[in-house]
Design an enzyme around this catalytic site. Structure first.
Site, PDB file in Angstrom:
ATOM      1  N   SER A  38      24.273  -6.966   5.518  1.00  0.00           N
ATOM      2  CA  SER A  38      23.559  -7.796   5.138  1.00  0.00           C
ATOM      3  C   SER A  38      21.738  -7.773   4.998  1.00  0.00           C
ATOM      4  O   SER A  38      21.267  -8.789   4.884  1.00  0.00           O
ATOM      5  CB  SER A  38      23.926  -9.465   4.761  1.00  0.00           C
ATOM      6  OG  SER A  38      23.213 -10.215   3.730  1.00  0.00           O
ATOM      7  N   ASN A  41      18.341  -3.517   1.656  1.00  0.00           N
ATOM      8  CA  ASN A  41      18.380  -2.014   1.406  1.00  0.00           C
ATOM      9  C   ASN A  41      16.339  -2.263   0.695  1.00  0.00           C
ATOM     10  O   ASN A  41      15.849  -0.785   0.528  1.00  0.00           O
ATOM     11  CB  ASN A  41      18.940  -1.459   0.623  1.00  0.00           C
ATOM     12  CG  ASN A  41      20.308  -1.378   0.940  1.00  0.00           C
ATOM     13  OD1 ASN A  41      20.975  -2.868   1.151  1.00  0.00           O
ATOM     14  ND2 ASN A  41      21.227  -0.792   0.702  1.00  0.00           N
ATOM     15  N   CYS A  42      16.595  -2.790  -0.590  1.00  0.00           N
ATOM     16  CA  CYS A  42      15.367  -2.807  -1.038  1.00  0.00           C
ATOM     17  C   CYS A  42      14.158  -2.717  -0.065  1.00  0.00           C
ATOM     18  O   CYS A  42      12.761  -1.943  -1.530  1.00  0.00           O
ATOM     19  CB  CYS A  42      15.507  -3.788  -1.936  1.00  0.00           C
ATOM     20  SG  CYS A  42      16.727  -4.149  -2.718  1.00  0.00           S
ATOM     21  N   PRO A 276      46.554  -5.383  -8.555  1.00  0.00           N
ATOM     22  CA  PRO A 276      45.708  -6.886  -9.010  1.00  0.00           C
ATOM     23  C   PRO A 276      45.242  -7.142  -7.846  1.00  0.00           C
ATOM     24  O   PRO A 276      44.482  -8.686  -7.774  1.00  0.00           O
ATOM     25  CB  PRO A 276      46.985  -7.547  -9.693  1.00  0.00           C
ATOM     26  CG  PRO A 276      48.249  -6.684  -9.470  1.00  0.00           C
ATOM     27  CD  PRO A 276      47.777  -5.382  -9.100  1.00  0.00           C
ATOM     28  N   ILE A 278      43.455  -5.914  -5.558  1.00  0.00           N
ATOM     29  CA  ILE A 278      42.527  -5.492  -5.210  1.00  0.00           C
ATOM     30  C   ILE A 278      41.266  -5.459  -5.605  1.00  0.00           C
ATOM     31  O   ILE A 278      41.452  -5.167  -7.641  1.00  0.00           O
ATOM     32  CB  ILE A 278      42.864  -3.992  -4.692  1.00  0.00           C
ATOM     33  CG1 ILE A 278      43.554  -3.854  -4.241  1.00  0.00           C
ATOM     34  CG2 ILE A 278      41.001  -3.396  -4.021  1.00  0.00           C
ATOM     35  CD1 ILE A 278      43.762  -2.203  -3.824  1.00  0.00           C
ATOM     36  N   TYR A 279      40.192  -5.721  -5.589  1.00  0.00           N
ATOM     37  CA  TYR A 279      38.682  -6.188  -6.979  1.00  0.00           C
ATOM     38  C   TYR A 279      37.980  -5.299  -5.816  1.00  0.00           C
ATOM     39  O   TYR A 279      38.336  -4.829  -4.790  1.00  0.00           O
ATOM     40  CB  TYR A 279      38.728  -7.605  -6.478  1.00  0.00           C
ATOM     41  CG  TYR A 279      39.339  -8.816  -7.101  1.00  0.00           C
ATOM     42  CD1 TYR A 279      40.667  -8.880  -6.701  1.00  0.00           C
ATOM     43  CD2 TYR A 279      39.015  -9.804  -8.402  1.00  0.00           C
ATOM     44  CE1 TYR A 279      40.948 -10.459  -6.786  1.00  0.00           C
ATOM     45  CE2 TYR A 279      39.839 -10.507  -9.164  1.00  0.00           C
ATOM     46  CZ  TYR A 279      41.353 -10.330  -8.719  1.00  0.00           C
ATOM     47  OH  TYR A 279      41.715 -11.620  -8.545  1.00  0.00           O
ATOM     48  N   ALA A 280      36.639  -5.265  -6.779  1.00  0.00           N
ATOM     49  CA  ALA A 280      35.949  -4.244  -7.001  1.00  0.00           C
ATOM     50  C   ALA A 280      34.265  -4.738  -6.614  1.00  0.00           C
ATOM     51  O   ALA A 280      34.721  -5.888  -8.411  1.00  0.00           O
ATOM     52  CB  ALA A 280      36.066  -2.958  -7.260  1.00  0.00           C
ATOM     53  N   GLY A 282      30.238  -3.946  -7.149  1.00  0.00           N
ATOM     54  CA  GLY A 282      29.237  -3.242  -6.186  1.00  0.00           C
ATOM     55  C   GLY A 282      28.621  -1.606  -7.247  1.00  0.00           C
ATOM     56  O   GLY A 282      29.439  -2.067  -8.141  1.00  0.00           O
ATOM     57  N   ASP A 283      27.812  -1.453  -6.636  1.00  0.00           N
ATOM     58  CA  ASP A 283      27.720   0.093  -6.773  1.00  0.00           C
ATOM     59  C   ASP A 283      29.007   1.334  -7.228  1.00  0.00           C
ATOM     60  O   ASP A 283      28.864   2.026  -8.106  1.00  0.00           O
ATOM     61  CB  ASP A 283      26.524   1.401  -6.100  1.00  0.00           C
ATOM     62  CG  ASP A 283      25.579   0.373  -5.898  1.00  0.00           C
ATOM     63  OD1 ASP A 283      24.759  -0.494  -6.709  1.00  0.00           O
ATOM     64  OD2 ASP A 283      24.282   1.004  -5.037  1.00  0.00           O
TER      65      ASP A 283
HETATM   66  P1  FAD Z   1      25.596  -1.005  -0.337  1.00  0.00           P
HETATM   67  O1  FAD Z   1      25.098  -2.499  -0.838  1.00  0.00           O
HETATM   68  O2  FAD Z   1      25.232  -0.103  -0.405  1.00  0.00           O
HETATM   69  O3  FAD Z   1      26.530  -1.844   0.573  1.00  0.00           O
HETATM   70  C1  FAD Z   1      27.806  -0.628   0.346  1.00  0.00           C
HETATM   71  C2  FAD Z   1      27.805  -0.720   2.525  1.00  0.00           C
HETATM   72  O4  FAD Z   1      29.469  -0.564   2.803  1.00  0.00           O
HETATM   73  C3  FAD Z   1      27.476   0.080   3.438  1.00  0.00           C
HETATM   74  O5  FAD Z   1      26.813  -0.333   4.107  1.00  0.00           O
HETATM   75  C4  FAD Z   1      28.561   0.759   3.825  1.00  0.00           C
HETATM   76  O6  FAD Z   1      27.986   1.502   5.134  1.00  0.00           O
HETATM   77  C5  FAD Z   1      29.695   0.563   3.413  1.00  0.00           C
HETATM   78  N1  FAD Z   1      31.228   0.820   2.736  1.00  0.00           N
HETATM   79  C6  FAD Z   1      31.013   2.287   2.884  1.00  0.00           C
HETATM   80  N2  FAD Z   1      32.009   2.249   2.378  1.00  0.00           N
HETATM   81  C7  FAD Z   1      33.273   2.299   3.802  1.00  0.00           C
HETATM   82  C8  FAD Z   1      34.415   1.758   4.638  1.00  0.00           C
HETATM   83  N3  FAD Z   1      34.305   2.210   4.459  1.00  0.00           N
HETATM   84  N4  FAD Z   1      34.607   1.293   5.456  1.00  0.00           N
HETATM   85  C9  FAD Z   1      33.217  -0.066   5.878  1.00  0.00           C
HETATM   86  N5  FAD Z   1      32.160  -0.003   5.563  1.00  0.00           N
HETATM   87  C10 FAD Z   1      32.461   0.870   4.126  1.00  0.00           C
HETATM   88  N6  FAD Z   1      18.365  -2.551  -6.036  1.00  0.00           N
HETATM   89  C11 FAD Z   1      17.575  -3.396  -7.122  1.00  0.00           C
HETATM   90  O7  FAD Z   1      17.943  -3.937  -8.140  1.00  0.00           O
HETATM   91  N7  FAD Z   1      15.852  -3.578  -6.750  1.00  0.00           N
HETATM   92  C12 FAD Z   1      15.840  -2.427  -5.457  1.00  0.00           C
HETATM   93  O8  FAD Z   1      14.318  -2.735  -4.952  1.00  0.00           O
HETATM   94  C13 FAD Z   1      16.022  -1.897  -5.075  1.00  0.00           C
HETATM   95  N8  FAD Z   1      15.271  -0.672  -4.180  1.00  0.00           N
HETATM   96  C14 FAD Z   1      16.504  -0.047  -3.400  1.00  0.00           C
HETATM   97  C15 FAD Z   1      15.789   1.017  -2.315  1.00  0.00           C
HETATM   98  C16 FAD Z   1      16.637   1.483  -1.689  1.00  0.00           C
HETATM   99  C17 FAD Z   1      16.319   2.647  -0.456  1.00  0.00           C
HETATM  100  C18 FAD Z   1      18.114   1.922  -1.756  1.00  0.00           C
HETATM  101  C19 FAD Z   1      18.869   2.632  -1.085  1.00  0.00           C
HETATM  102  C20 FAD Z   1      18.875   0.820  -2.255  1.00  0.00           C
HETATM  103  C21 FAD Z   1      17.738   0.391  -3.298  1.00  0.00           C
HETATM  104  N9  FAD Z   1      18.562  -0.687  -4.604  1.00  0.00           N
HETATM  105  C22 FAD Z   1      17.773  -1.576  -5.686  1.00  0.00           C
HETATM  106  C23 FAD Z   1      19.842  -0.451  -4.903  1.00  0.00           C
HETATM  107  C24 FAD Z   1      20.277  -1.878  -3.976  1.00  0.00           C
HETATM  108  O9  FAD Z   1      20.563  -2.001  -2.936  1.00  0.00           O
HETATM  109  C25 FAD Z   1      22.606  -1.573  -4.370  1.00  0.00           C
HETATM  110  O10 FAD Z   1      22.386  -1.155  -5.519  1.00  0.00           O
HETATM  111  C26 FAD Z   1      23.012  -2.676  -3.762  1.00  0.00           C
HETATM  112  O11 FAD Z   1      23.022  -2.450  -2.419  1.00  0.00           O
HETATM  113  C27 FAD Z   1      24.371  -2.341  -3.641  1.00  0.00           C
HETATM  114  O12 FAD Z   1      25.712  -3.491  -3.251  1.00  0.00           O
HETATM  115  P2  FAD Z   1      26.967  -2.383  -2.711  1.00  0.00           P
HETATM  116  O13 FAD Z   1      27.838  -3.722  -1.400  1.00  0.00           O
HETATM  117  O14 FAD Z   1      27.762  -1.921  -3.964  1.00  0.00           O
HETATM  118  O15 FAD Z   1      26.208  -1.163  -1.276  1.00  0.00           O
END
Ligand code: FAD
Length: 566
Positions: A38, A41-42, A276, A278-280, A282-283
Site C-alpha cells: 500500500s 506509486n504516484c 467464478p 477468482i476475481y481480478a 487493477g492494471d
Molecule cells: P500495483 O499497485 O502495481 O500493485 C501490484 C502489486 O502486486 C505489486 O506491488 C507487485 O509487487 C505485486 N505482485 C505482482 N505479482 C505478484 C505475485 N505473483 N506475488 C505477489 N505479489 C505480486 N496512477 C494515477 O492514477 N495517478 C498517478 O499520478 C500515477 N502515478 C504513477 C507513478 C508511477 C511511478 C507508477 C509506477 C504508477 C503510477 N500510477 C498513477 C499508476 C498506479 O500506480 C497504478 O495504476 C495502480 O497502482 C495499479 O494498481 P494495481 O493494484 O493494479 O497494481
C-alpha cells in the site's frame, strides 16, 4: 470463508480492507512479492526529485499496521508462483527463507498490476538504465543519482511517468533529454494540446526529441551512450525507460484464466474472471470502455482502488455491484503547467468509427481583472447528433483539476454539452468568472450544434483555395506581429465599414487569436447575407503552436472528423 489476495498495493490493499469491513470473521491472507504494501506509486517520481523529502511519507500503510488494524495476514517478500484452480490452492515462495508452500482459498483476488516494458535492446542491462515501478526501483534510481553525482539524464518515453521523471530530474539540476518514438508526447492527448505541452517543456530547457527511437545502449568509461535510430547518439549518466507497461497476466495465464482482446485478464461486469472463484482488479484487467465499447486496459490508481471496493462487495454480498468501466480521467503536472484528460481523444474516436465534432476554447482560470488569472485551453469532442460529451482535454496553469473533474463527471454519466451551458459553479473573482471556462466550452459547442458557428481546424488550411478568402479579424498590431500567409486583415471593429471589400460569393475563412472575435465576425457576416463562413477553432494561438511543433510537411492526415464548411 478464506480470501487470498495477490498484490498488496492499490487494488489488492483496497480489496483486502473492504473485505474485512464486510466480513469480520473471514480469514484474509494477502501476498506481496515486494517489501512494501500500500505505498504511493504516484509519489515515487516526486521522492526522487526531492519534492517529497520523507521516504516514510510514501507508505500509506505498513504490513504490521495493516495487520493490526484489519486483522489481515500480510506476507511481504512472498511471491505467488502458481495457482491451481481445481484444488483452489496457490503456491508461494518466501523470498527471505526460500521456503515454498501452498495455501488454500475459497475466493482468490488477483491484483498483480502491470509490468514496465523493457525491450531487449543491445546493452539494456548496462548499469544506470532503470525502469520505475516500485519502491525498490525508486531507491536504486535515487541512490544512483546521488552517489554517482549524475549530470545527464535521458528519459525514454514521454508518457505521464516519463514526463514526471523528466521534470523531477531537471529540478534536481540534471541536463535532461526526452526521447519519444511517436510524433507527440502524452499519447492519450490529441495533437494540439500535446503540442502546447511540448512547447512548455522545451521552454523549461528539456531537450525533446520526437519521432526518435533508441536502437541500443553503449557503455563508455564515464557513462552511457544512447544510440538513436537516426544514427545520432546521446551521452547519459542515467537512463529512465518509461515506454509503457503491460498487464501482468503471468499467473492468470498459468492458471488457465481467459485473457481479453486487450491482452488483460478478462473479467465480467462483477470483476469475476473466467473462474467464478477468482476475481481480478487493477492494471492487470481489461474492461469495456463505456464510450467506444471496445476492450481496454487502464493504468490508473483511481480505477484500481474503486474496483477493489466493488470486487470485495461482490465477493461478500454476491454479484450485485456492477463495474461500469473507466473513462481514463487523468492529470499530470508538467513543471508549472497542468494537463488533464477525460473520456476519449478525437484520434481514438475516429479509430473507433465514432462521428464527433471537436472544439477548442481558451479561457481565463478566473476573472481577468483579479490578479493571477492564467489561460487554460480546453478541447472537447461531442456527438453531432445529440451533443453527447465524449472527451475533454485541458492544458493550463490554475484550476485545471476542477474543470476536468466536472467534464469527467458529465462524460461518465453520458451527459451533453447542453448541460455545460447551465452548469452552476461557485463564483467569486479569485476562483472563476461569472461564465466559467466549462460554461464557455458548452456555449461554443451549442453554437456549433445549432448552426450559429461553423468551424475549421488548424490542420485544414490546405483546403483553402485561391478562390476563397482568409480574413484575420485581429487588430492591425496583432496582425503585424505574425499572421497566417495570404490572410487579409480586417479588424473586427472595422468589419461593418469594410464589408464592401468582401465578395459575397467567396467561401470565407476567419480567424482571430482565440476564436471569439472570429465567431463575432461570422455572426456579423452571416446576418449580412454571407452564407459560407467558417472560423478557426482554437484561433491563431493554437494554429501557431501546432505549426511550430509540426510544420505541414511532417503532418499526417487530418485527425478531426468533421469539417464544417457550409
Ligand atoms: P500495483 O499497485 O502495481 O500493485 C501490484 C502489486 O502486486 C505489486 O506491488 C507487485 O509487487 C505485486 N505482485 C505482482 N505479482 C505478484 C505475485 N505473483 N506475488 C505477489 N505479489 C505480486 N496512477 C494515477 O492514477 N495517478 C498517478 O499520478 C500515477 N502515478 C504513477 C507513478 C508511477 C511511478 C507508477 C509506477 C504508477 C503510477 N500510477 C498513477 C499508476 C498506479 O500506480 C497504478 O495504476 C495502480 O497502482 C495499479 O494498481 P494495481 O493494484 O493494479 O497494481
Amino acid at each position: 470463508m478464506k480470501y487470498v489476495i495477490i498484490g498488496a498495493v492499490a487494488g489488492g490493499a483496497s480489496t483486502a480492507a473492504r473485505l474485512r469491513r464486510l466480513d469480520e470473521h473471514a480469514e484474509i491472507v494477502i501476498f506481496e512479492k515486494g517489501a512494501y504494501i500500500s505505498y504511493a506509486n504516484c509519489g515515487l517520481p516526486y521522492y526522487i526529485g526531492d519534492v517529497i523529502k520523507d521516504r516514510n511519507a510514501l507508505f500509506v500503510q505498513t504490513a504490521s499496521a495493516f495487520n493490526q488494524r484489519f486483522n489481515i495476514d500480510v506476507r511481504v517478500r512472498t511471491e505467488v508462483t502458481a495457482i491451481d484452480p481445481v484444488s483452489k490452492t496457490i503456491t508461494a515462495v518466501n523470498q527471505k527463507t526460500g521456503e515454498t508452500y501452498k495455501e488454500t482459498y475459497d475466493r482468490l483476488v488477483l491484483s498483480p498490476g502491470a509490468e514496465p516494458i523493457r525491450p531487449p535492446l543491445p546493452g539494456i542491462s548496462n548499469e544506470g538504465i532503470f525502469t520505475l515501478r516500485n519502491v525498490s526501483d525508486t531507491d536504486y534510481i535515487k541512490g544512483f543519482v546521488e552517489q554517482k553525482h549524475v549530470k545527464k539524464a535521458v528519459v525514454i518515453g514521454a508518457g505521464f511517468i516519463g514526463l514526471e521523471m523528466a521534470e523531477n530530474l531537471q529540478e534536481l539540476g540534471l541536463d535532461v533529454s526526452v526521447i519519444e518514438m511517436g510524433n507527440q508526447i502524452l499519447a492519450p492527448l490529441d495533437y494540439p494540446l500535446a503540442a502546447m505541452v511540448q512547447q512548455h517543456i522545451r521552454s523549461k530547457g528539456v531537450h525533446l526529441l520526437l519521432n526518435t527511437a533508441v536502437s541500443a545502449f553503449g557503455k563508455e568509461d564515464n557513462g552511457l551512450k544512447v544510440i538513436l535510430n537516426n544514427g545520432d547518439a546521446l551521452d547519459a549518466d542515467v537512463v529512465i525507460m518509461s515506454i509503457g507497461v503491460r498487464p501482468d497476466t503471468r499467473l492468470a495465464v498459468q492458471a488457465g484464466l481467459k485473457l481479453g482482446e486487450a491482452k488483460g485478464i478478462w473479467v465480467n461486469d462483477f470483476l469475476q474472471t473466467s473462474d467464478p472463484d477468482i476475481y481480478a482488479v487493477g492494471d492487470a484487467i481489461e474492461f469495456t470502455n463505456p464510450i467506444t465499447h471496445q476492450s481496454m486496459n487502464t493504468y490508473l490508481a483511481g480505477p484500481a482502488n474503486k474496483q477493489g471496493r466493488i470486487c470485495a462487495n461482490n465477493i461478500v454480498l454476491g454479484n450485485k455491484h456492477k463495474y461500469n468501466g473507466a473513462i481514463n480521467t487523468a492529470i499530470v503536472k508538467v513543471f508549472d503547467m497542468t494537463v488533464a484528460t477525460a473520456g476519449t481523444a478525437s484520434k481514438n474516436l475516429t479509430k473507433a468509427g465514432i462521428k464527433h465534432i471537436v472544439s477548442t476554447t481558451h479561457s481565463g482560470s478566473h476573472a481577468g481583472y483579479f490578479p493571477g488569472a492564467r489561460q487554460m485551453s480546453i478541447q472537447i469532442a461531442f456527438t453531432p447528433e445529440d451533443g453527447r460529451l465524449l472527451g475533454a482535454q485541458i492544458a493550463g496553469y490554475d484550476g485545471v483539476d476542477k474543470r476536468i473533474d466536472i467534464l469527467s463527471s458529465v462524460i461518465q454519466r453520458g451527459g451533453t454539452i447542453y448541460e455545460l451551458t447551465e452548469f452552476e459553479h461557485a463564483y467569486a473573482p479569485p476562483y472563476s468568472s461569472a461564465k466559467d471556462p466549462v460554461n464557455m466550452v458548452g456555449f461554443v459547442a451549442e453554437n456549433i450544434l445549432q448552426d450559429r458557428l461553423k468551424i475549421f481546424y488548424w490542420d485544414q488550411f490546405e483546403q483553402i483555395t485561391k478562390d476563397d478568402l482568409l480574413i484575420d479579424v485581429r487588430t492591425k498590431e496583432e496582425f503585424e506581429e505574425g499572421h497566417i500567409s495570404n490572410a487579409l486583415n480586417i479588424p473586427l471593429d472595422d468589419l461593418r465599414s469594410r464589408m464592401h471589400e468582401i465578395d459575397q460569393n467567396k467561401k470565407i475563412y476567419t480567424y482571430c487569436r482565440a476564436g471569439l472575435r472570429g465567431y463575432f465576425a461570422q455572426r456579423i457576416l452571416k446576418q449580412n447575407g454571407y452564407n459560407s463562413i467558417v472560423n478557426l477553432s482554437g484561433g491563431y494561438l493554437l494554429w501557431e503552436i501546432c505549426n511550430r511543433e509540426m510544420p505541414p510537411i511532417n503532418r499526417p492526415k487530418t485527425q478531426n472528423s468533421l469539417l464544417q464548411v457550409a
